[in-house]
Design an enzyme around this catalytic site. Structure first.
Site, PDB file in Angstrom:
ATOM      1  N   SER A   1       1.268  -1.391   0.307  1.00  0.00           N
ATOM      2  CA  SER A   1      -0.169   0.291   0.024  1.00  0.00           C
ATOM      3  C   SER A   1       0.791   1.114  -0.065  1.00  0.00           C
ATOM      4  O   SER A   1       1.714   1.388  -0.835  1.00  0.00           O
ATOM      5  CB  SER A   1      -0.790  -0.165   1.573  1.00  0.00           C
ATOM      6  OG  SER A   1      -1.762   0.846   1.234  1.00  0.00           O
TER       7      SER A   1
ATOM      8  N   ASP B   1      -9.822  -5.081  -4.280  1.00  0.00           N
ATOM      9  CA  ASP B   1      -9.162  -3.694  -3.181  1.00  0.00           C
ATOM     10  C   ASP B   1      -9.589  -3.475  -3.608  1.00  0.00           C
ATOM     11  O   ASP B   1     -10.036  -2.346  -4.347  1.00  0.00           O
ATOM     12  CB  ASP B   1      -7.281  -4.026  -4.128  1.00  0.00           C
ATOM     13  CG  ASP B   1      -7.287  -3.062  -2.504  1.00  0.00           C
ATOM     14  OD1 ASP B   1      -7.415  -2.174  -1.875  1.00  0.00           O
ATOM     15  OD2 ASP B   1      -5.553  -2.637  -2.550  1.00  0.00           O
TER      16      ASP B   1
ATOM     17  N   HIS C   1      -7.613  -4.962  -0.061  1.00  0.00           N
ATOM     18  CA  HIS C   1      -6.505  -4.555   0.293  1.00  0.00           C
ATOM     19  C   HIS C   1      -5.451  -5.695   0.624  1.00  0.00           C
ATOM     20  O   HIS C   1      -3.891  -4.818   0.671  1.00  0.00           O
ATOM     21  CB  HIS C   1      -6.907  -3.473   0.822  1.00  0.00           C
ATOM     22  CG  HIS C   1      -5.908  -2.606   0.815  1.00  0.00           C
ATOM     23  ND1 HIS C   1      -5.080  -2.242  -0.619  1.00  0.00           N
ATOM     24  CD2 HIS C   1      -5.561  -1.921   1.968  1.00  0.00           C
ATOM     25  CE1 HIS C   1      -4.261  -1.277  -0.012  1.00  0.00           C
ATOM     26  NE2 HIS C   1      -4.362  -1.298   1.071  1.00  0.00           N
TER      27      HIS C   1
END
Length: 398
Positions: free
Chosen positions: A246, A333, A372
């Site tokens: 991320s 995601d 995610h």
């Protein structure tokens, strides 16, 4: 003479009691009139009185309804005013955007002692503290391969540092925003990687967890560089891989670009749920949905990010990276859209800097539900890493 203000009925009774001769037909009529009035009083209200009560009830209901509508209008105007005010507030105070990007003040899970990784089920992990710069201290976890679990019991920091020179490869893990190095999904990934025979070294950037300092893109990158150099001093010829997740993918590409420029690249770079750059990610983030079509969205929300010195330009960095690259991204995601990861791969794959190295993109179908941060659950992950990291020959895979 009696006063005329006395009630007629009382006067009639007095006359009747005194035996007055005037108590004749007129007195009888007066007595009947008094009894009629008493009967009417006992009979209760007439038909007009219920109508008056009903009218009063309707008026009260209408009053309550008007009061409710007034309160709803006040709430609506307040929300509308807040909606309009927030963009101006962010524009005037760019630091707000920086805090929303880093979310370092969100410490989840709460009430954990980062000095005790064993409380998170990591009984083969040691907690360190390093000092990248003056007045900056960062907390580090080092998890040894699971096969050393028994040997690691009760060992001190020196033993863990010496263990880095063993024959097991090392992964430097760079986490995303919010939370700490002790986050649930992060701990689960450490366990998976440890079970596959990797050392896992991770840390909290300055301003996160128990690390001391003020967050910034430059500071986060320098922290990562310091930890990488610390590992290299102790790892000998063991492979060192960098894994970013991320927001950590932005730190990872910043770091690897710098390492490549000084000609000390890592053995491979792994990006999990990456974006292209912070402006595109901010525009695609679910938090931006309510403002995405707001007039002047870029000026109000994206320009303050840039003015705060935050770029995390993965799309530019990959053009200057010379090591193998693996991108992992789940199609469902909700935080970093899948198309941003695919777009980054499409930028990196034809880049001249990767002409002698592997570039691979692994999508995970939305039916798997990895979203995610749950790619670590994939039973295919060990095979993916083994095939990608186990091959040393150059060449590009698509």
């Amino acid at each position: 003479m009696r006063k005329r203000t006395e009630p007629v009925a009382l006067e009639h009774e007095r006359r009747a009691a005194s035996g007055s001769p005037s108590a004749g037909p007129a007195a009888a009529a007066l007595d009947a009139d008094c009894r009629l009035k008493q009967n009417l009083c006992l009979a209760g209200p007439g038909p007009a009185e219920p109508r008056c009560a009903a009218d009063a009830g309707m008026k009260r209901a209408l009053g309550r309804r008007k009061g409710l509508c007034f309160r709803l209008r006040k709430i609506l105007f307040f929300v509308l005013g807040l909606y309009v005010a927030i963009p101006f507030l962010i524009k005037l105070c760019p630091g707000i955007q920086a805090k929303l990007i880093f979310l370092n003040f969100v410490r989840v899970p709460y009430f954990i002692d980062l000095k005790r990784p064993q409380d998170r089920g990591l009984n083969h992990t040691c907690n360190y503290y390093l000092q990248p710069e003056e007045d900056v201290t960062i907390g580090v976890w080092h998890t040894v391969p699971a096969v050393w679990w028994k040997n690691a019991q009760g060992k001190d920091q020196m033993w863990y540092e010496d263990a880095l020179s063993s024959s097991h490869p090392i992964i430097l893990y760079l986490h995303g925003n919010a939370g700490t190095r002790g986050g649930d999904h992060r701990v689960e990934l450490y366990k998976v990687l440890s079970s596959l025979g990797y050392h896992v070294v991770t840390f909290d950037y300055r301003g996160w967890g128990d690390s001391v300092g003020t967050p910034s893109e430059r500071g986060m990158t320098y922290d990562a560089l310091h930890v990488f150099d610390w590992i290299k001093v102790r790892s000998g010829d063991n492979p060192v891989y960098i894994w970013g997740h991320s927001l950590g993918t932005g730190v990872a590409t910043n770091l690897v670009r710098r390492l490549c420029e000084r000609e000390t690249p890592p053995d491979a770079l792994i990006l999990e749920s990456p974006f292209t750059n912070i402006r595109e990610e901010a525009k695609s983030h679910p938090f931006s949905v309510i403002y995405r079509y707001f007039p002047g969205f870029d000026w109000f929300f994206l320009d303050p990010i840039t003015s705060s010195g935050i770029q995390f330009a993965n799309d530019e960095n990959v053009k200057h990276i010379s090591c193998s690259l693996l991108i992992l991204h789940s199609e469902d995601d909700p935080v970093v859209p899948f198309q941003l990861g695919r777009k980054l791969y499409n930028i990196a794959a034809p880049s001249r800097s990767f002409r002698d190295f592997k570039v691979q993109f692994i999508p995970f179908h939305s039916d798997l539900g990895y979203r995610h941060k749950y790619i670590y659950k994939s039973p295919e992950l060990p095979r993916i890493l083994r095939e990608f990291l186990g091959k040393s020959e150059p060449g590009r895979q698509h």
